[in-house]
Design a protein around this motif. Sequence first.
Motif, PDB file in Angstrom:
ATOM      1  N   ARG A 107       0.826  -1.213   0.000  1.00 39.01           N
ATOM      2  CA  ARG A 107       0.000   0.000   0.000  1.00 39.01           C
ATOM      3  C   ARG A 107       0.854   1.254   0.000  1.00 39.01           C
ATOM      4  O   ARG A 107       1.972   1.247   0.523  1.00 39.01           O
ATOM      5  CB  ARG A 107      -0.906  -0.004   1.230  1.00 39.01           C
ATOM      6  CG  ARG A 107      -2.156  -0.840   0.957  1.00 39.01           C
ATOM      7  CD  ARG A 107      -2.997  -0.895   2.179  1.00 39.01           C
ATOM      8  NE  ARG A 107      -2.261  -1.487   3.283  1.00 39.01           N
ATOM      9  CZ  ARG A 107      -2.694  -1.407   4.530  1.00 39.01           C
ATOM     10  NH1 ARG A 107      -3.774  -0.741   4.819  1.00 39.01           N
ATOM     11  NH2 ARG A 107      -2.019  -1.989   5.493  1.00 39.01           N
ATOM     12  N   PHE A 154       3.987   1.723  14.493  1.00 36.56           N
ATOM     13  CA  PHE A 154       4.141   0.288  14.732  1.00 36.56           C
ATOM     14  C   PHE A 154       5.388  -0.241  14.032  1.00 36.56           C
ATOM     15  O   PHE A 154       6.167  -0.997  14.617  1.00 36.56           O
ATOM     16  CB  PHE A 154       2.901  -0.462  14.231  1.00 36.56           C
ATOM     17  CG  PHE A 154       3.055  -1.952  14.277  1.00 36.56           C
ATOM     18  CD1 PHE A 154       2.902  -2.649  15.467  1.00 36.56           C
ATOM     19  CD2 PHE A 154       3.373  -2.675  13.131  1.00 36.56           C
ATOM     20  CE1 PHE A 154       3.057  -4.021  15.513  1.00 36.56           C
ATOM     21  CE2 PHE A 154       3.538  -4.053  13.177  1.00 36.56           C
ATOM     22  CZ  PHE A 154       3.374  -4.728  14.364  1.00 36.56           C
ATOM     23  N   ASN A 155       5.573   0.184  12.775  1.00 37.78           N
ATOM     24  CA  ASN A 155       6.745  -0.262  12.025  1.00 37.78           C
ATOM     25  C   ASN A 155       8.037   0.101  12.720  1.00 37.78           C
ATOM     26  O   ASN A 155       8.939  -0.721  12.846  1.00 37.78           O
ATOM     27  CB  ASN A 155       6.745   0.351  10.620  1.00 37.78           C
ATOM     28  CG  ASN A 155       5.831  -0.417   9.693  1.00 37.78           C
ATOM     29  OD1 ASN A 155       5.486  -1.562   9.977  1.00 37.78           O
ATOM     30  ND2 ASN A 155       5.411   0.221   8.614  1.00 37.78           N
ATOM     31  N   ASN A 165       8.447  -1.930  15.801  1.00 36.47           N
ATOM     32  CA  ASN A 165       8.797  -3.302  15.474  1.00 36.47           C
ATOM     33  C   ASN A 165      10.284  -3.426  15.131  1.00 36.47           C
ATOM     34  O   ASN A 165      10.989  -4.312  15.627  1.00 36.47           O
ATOM     35  CB  ASN A 165       7.936  -3.756  14.286  1.00 36.47           C
ATOM     36  CG  ASN A 165       7.956  -5.262  14.103  1.00 36.47           C
ATOM     37  OD1 ASN A 165       8.532  -5.979  14.913  1.00 36.47           O
ATOM     38  ND2 ASN A 165       7.344  -5.734  13.037  1.00 36.47           N
ATOM     39  N   ILE A 166      10.743  -2.499  14.301  1.00 37.89           N
ATOM     40  CA  ILE A 166      12.161  -2.515  13.924  1.00 37.89           C
ATOM     41  C   ILE A 166      13.038  -2.326  15.155  1.00 37.89           C
ATOM     42  O   ILE A 166      14.055  -3.012  15.328  1.00 37.89           O
ATOM     43  CB  ILE A 166      12.446  -1.442  12.848  1.00 37.89           C
ATOM     44  CG1 ILE A 166      11.776  -1.867  11.528  1.00 37.89           C
ATOM     45  CG2 ILE A 166      13.952  -1.257  12.648  1.00 37.89           C
ATOM     46  CD1 ILE A 166      11.835  -0.830  10.434  1.00 37.89           C
ATOM     47  N   MET A 222      13.175  -5.534  17.118  1.00 36.46           N
ATOM     48  CA  MET A 222      14.034  -6.497  16.441  1.00 36.46           C
ATOM     49  C   MET A 222      15.512  -6.174  16.651  1.00 36.46           C
ATOM     50  O   MET A 222      16.327  -7.065  16.871  1.00 36.46           O
ATOM     51  CB  MET A 222      13.721  -6.541  14.940  1.00 36.46           C
ATOM     52  CG  MET A 222      12.393  -7.156  14.621  1.00 36.46           C
ATOM     53  SD  MET A 222      12.347  -8.867  15.149  1.00 36.46           S
ATOM     54  CE  MET A 222      10.673  -9.306  14.792  1.00 36.46           C
ATOM     55  N   CYS A 223      15.833  -4.900  16.552  1.00 35.98           N
ATOM     56  CA  CYS A 223      17.223  -4.484  16.766  1.00 35.98           C
ATOM     57  C   CYS A 223      17.667  -4.835  18.186  1.00 35.98           C
ATOM     58  O   CYS A 223      18.767  -5.349  18.408  1.00 35.98           O
ATOM     59  CB  CYS A 223      17.386  -2.986  16.535  1.00 35.98           C
ATOM     60  SG  CYS A 223      17.298  -2.552  14.799  1.00 35.98           S
ATOM     61  N   VAL A 266      16.441  -7.149  20.155  1.00 33.86           N
ATOM     62  CA  VAL A 266      16.555  -8.601  20.264  1.00 33.86           C
ATOM     63  C   VAL A 266      17.899  -9.065  19.691  1.00 33.86           C
ATOM     64  O   VAL A 266      18.608  -9.871  20.293  1.00 33.86           O
ATOM     65  CB  VAL A 266      15.373  -9.285  19.532  1.00 33.86           C
ATOM     66  CG1 VAL A 266      15.660 -10.752  19.293  1.00 33.86           C
ATOM     67  CG2 VAL A 266      14.101  -9.125  20.343  1.00 33.86           C
ATOM     68  N   CYS A 267      18.246  -8.522  18.511  1.00 29.72           N
ATOM     69  CA  CYS A 267      19.521  -8.904  17.893  1.00 29.72           C
ATOM     70  C   CYS A 267      20.703  -8.486  18.765  1.00 29.72           C
ATOM     71  O   CYS A 267      21.688  -9.222  18.870  1.00 29.72           O
ATOM     72  CB  CYS A 267      19.653  -8.285  16.503  1.00 29.72           C
ATOM     73  SG  CYS A 267      18.581  -9.064  15.304  1.00 29.72           S
ATOM     74  N   ILE A 320      21.658 -10.880  21.373  1.00 29.72           N
ATOM     75  CA  ILE A 320      22.398 -12.052  20.898  1.00 29.72           C
ATOM     76  C   ILE A 320      23.826 -11.680  20.511  1.00 29.72           C
ATOM     77  O   ILE A 320      24.771 -12.390  20.834  1.00 29.72           O
ATOM     78  CB  ILE A 320      21.654 -12.717  19.716  1.00 29.72           C
ATOM     79  CG1 ILE A 320      20.377 -13.349  20.253  1.00 29.72           C
ATOM     80  CG2 ILE A 320      22.527 -13.761  19.033  1.00 29.72           C
ATOM     81  CD1 ILE A 320      19.482 -13.929  19.204  1.00 29.72           C
ATOM     82  N   ILE A 321      23.963 -10.550  19.842  1.00 32.38           N
ATOM     83  CA  ILE A 321      25.292 -10.164  19.374  1.00 32.38           C
ATOM     84  C   ILE A 321      26.216  -9.785  20.537  1.00 32.38           C
ATOM     85  O   ILE A 321      27.375 -10.186  20.570  1.00 32.38           O
ATOM     86  CB  ILE A 321      25.196  -8.998  18.362  1.00 32.38           C
ATOM     87  CG1 ILE A 321      24.474  -9.472  17.103  1.00 32.38           C
ATOM     88  CG2 ILE A 321      26.583  -8.471  17.995  1.00 32.38           C
ATOM     89  CD1 ILE A 321      24.115  -8.357  16.154  1.00 32.38           C
ATOM     90  N   PHE A 359      16.809  -6.665   5.929  1.00 34.45           N
ATOM     91  CA  PHE A 359      16.788  -6.528   7.389  1.00 34.45           C
ATOM     92  C   PHE A 359      16.182  -7.773   8.022  1.00 34.45           C
ATOM     93  O   PHE A 359      16.709  -8.321   8.991  1.00 34.45           O
ATOM     94  CB  PHE A 359      15.984  -5.282   7.775  1.00 34.45           C
ATOM     95  CG  PHE A 359      15.905  -5.057   9.251  1.00 34.45           C
ATOM     96  CD1 PHE A 359      17.035  -4.691   9.962  1.00 34.45           C
ATOM     97  CD2 PHE A 359      14.701  -5.201   9.926  1.00 34.45           C
ATOM     98  CE1 PHE A 359      16.966  -4.486  11.326  1.00 34.45           C
ATOM     99  CE2 PHE A 359      14.620  -4.998  11.283  1.00 34.45           C
ATOM    100  CZ  PHE A 359      15.751  -4.630  11.990  1.00 34.45           C
ATOM    101  N   ILE A 388      20.692 -13.856  12.617  1.00 29.21           N
ATOM    102  CA  ILE A 388      21.245 -13.620  13.948  1.00 29.21           C
ATOM    103  C   ILE A 388      20.496 -14.421  15.002  1.00 29.21           C
ATOM    104  O   ILE A 388      21.091 -15.051  15.872  1.00 29.21           O
ATOM    105  CB  ILE A 388      21.224 -12.116  14.286  1.00 29.21           C
ATOM    106  CG1 ILE A 388      22.202 -11.383  13.380  1.00 29.21           C
ATOM    107  CG2 ILE A 388      21.554 -11.876  15.755  1.00 29.21           C
ATOM    108  CD1 ILE A 388      22.049  -9.880  13.400  1.00 29.21           C
ATOM    109  N   TRP A 412      16.200 -17.304  25.134  1.00 29.73           N
ATOM    110  CA  TRP A 412      17.252 -16.663  24.343  1.00 29.73           C
ATOM    111  C   TRP A 412      17.866 -17.627  23.335  1.00 29.73           C
ATOM    112  O   TRP A 412      18.133 -17.275  22.191  1.00 29.73           O
ATOM    113  CB  TRP A 412      18.328 -16.150  25.304  1.00 29.73           C
ATOM    114  CG  TRP A 412      19.419 -15.390  24.653  1.00 29.73           C
ATOM    115  CD1 TRP A 412      19.397 -14.071  24.308  1.00 29.73           C
ATOM    116  CD2 TRP A 412      20.713 -15.880  24.283  1.00 29.73           C
ATOM    117  NE1 TRP A 412      20.590 -13.719  23.740  1.00 29.73           N
ATOM    118  CE2 TRP A 412      21.415 -14.808  23.709  1.00 29.73           C
ATOM    119  CE3 TRP A 412      21.339 -17.125  24.384  1.00 29.73           C
ATOM    120  CZ2 TRP A 412      22.720 -14.944  23.238  1.00 29.73           C
ATOM    121  CZ3 TRP A 412      22.630 -17.260  23.912  1.00 29.73           C
ATOM    122  CH2 TRP A 412      23.300 -16.169  23.344  1.00 29.73           C
TER     123      TRP A 412
END
Lengths: 295, 306
Positions: free
Chosen positions: A2, A12-13, A16-17, A20-21, A23-24, A27-28, B111, B118, B176
């Motif tokens: 759209r 929201f976008n 959300n991003i 996600m960042c 969350v990553c 881990i990193i 992305f 990851i 995790w």
Amino acid sequence: MRVHKSFAEQLFNIGNIAVMCLVCMTIIYPFWQQVVLSFSRPEDAQLIGLHLYTTHPTLDSFRRIFMGSTIYKAYYWTIVRTVLGTILTVGVTTMMAYPLAKVYLLGRKFWMWIVVFTMFFSGGLVPTYLLVKNLHLTNTIWSLVLPGLVSAWNIIIIRNFYYSIPDELEESARMDGAHDMYIFVRIIFPLSAPVIATVTLWTLVGNWNAWFDALMYITNNKIKVLQIVLREVLNDANQMSGANPSDVAELAGQQYTPESIKAAILMVVILPIVCVYPFLQKYFVKGIMVGAVKG
Amino acid sequence: MNTTLVTHTLLKLNRQKYLFMLLLPGLVYFIIFKYVPMYGVVLAFKEFNPMDGILGSPWAGMKYFNQIFQSDSIHQVVYNTLRISLLKLVFAFPAPIMFALLMNELAGNAFKHAVQTISYLPHFLSWVVISGLIFQLLSPSYGLYGYVANMFGWKTQVLLAQPNTFLTILVSSEIWKEFGYGSVIYLAAIAGISGELYEAARMDGAGRFKMMVHITLPSLLPIISILFILQLGHVLDGGFDQIMNLYNPLVYGVADVVDTYVYRMGLANFQYSFGTAVGLFKGIVAMILVISTNYIVRKTTDHSIW
């Protein structure tokens, strides 16, 4: 897609991003920290901080690890175990799954039942341990390779794949005078490459990461796999943080392995996995689809 | 009649000799390494004496089972196992679902791919490695925990040695390690949802959030319920690898699960018969759970594991 997006949607976008960042990052960060620590001087690694970078990069920790023979031996045994275990697992599993995929096999239901029953019930830890011991496999590489060689799960996955190979292929080969063994080796096996690759990678990673069997069956330290070496190095930290007070007092006088060395060994253990990771990931994702819920 | 049947069978057997040659190594494996240990459970009913072996040792009757039901520690261990499993079921099970839903709403392909790559990584590493990372992060003297606590002036403690925080660490490290990889199956299911459903909803003026709640989530329900029921079959496992690498005597009270208890009693303390009895007890309960969950799955969804 759209063209116009409402304000709420854009919010929201972005949210959300951002999630996600975040969350990553979780881990990193732990892995990055290990990288930094492994390249730090022991005294820097011991300092409190986020360890996002090091002011005095050094290869000392790696040099110290690779000076002794422990790590080479551990690599050697891990590779031997992984290669031997994977070849045997894949060989025996694919061979066994083929007859079980033949509806006309004599006693097929019975053989299948023998395999499937092991999914619900097992002798358990102690009888298995005693068996391996009685077979005089303890302290040999076979104690790491043989006990977990074939799983009912892998057989079912490969058998299901064999079902999808059209019978006509086989029939035409049979017309030309080929027998089952020939058909299996020259036709079925090559055609099953995707599922075999999946099972191979599962087994490979499983063998590389395995530690408990080595802990149980290898008591004389002759065969030390990487995971056991790492466990031993980490363990003094664990004892320090957790063990009962008298143990801590007893250990307090000892010299602990510096954080930089621990980090370096951790790097050495996970490096091969990280190197083949992009490849692994692709096949694992495929594999989970093959094995997922249908059967 | 009978003789023709026999000759018929023999003929068939002869025609299938190569098939049996292929089958044989696997069968030998299953019999030696799976069925002999199953026979070995008679150890639970014997007074094991290494000199006489399993067969030669005298019978002990139900002695070890009585011991199980009378021992306080076994009650504690079963309670711990169920508690840890339920905590994981409540907190770790929904994590990959939520992650897959959010992932599905991401637009950028590169992305999205990076996030996926990851998030899968920890799944491929052993609990030995992950526990190494956890020890480092939670160290009060130099880890992230110590750093943050220092910054805010909190009093630090050894988190892995506190029963309550230990359970939190157990559950969150499980999340995790596995949320990314666990999401694969849900993402595949989402990819299979017909685009028409979304079209129709859009016509009716549904926003993205509404579509997520009213289309994506309901479409995932069958697979969620199957995986949930399958997970129920494992409530007696608790996560042996993880606990063995993270726990210590200070938290045995909350962290000792059936499997770690069997290891400590059976192998580390050489109580072979008692260890076998506990293992057999667990094996039977687990078998009942697996069979009944499969029954439920088959009745409710038409899918079954076998």
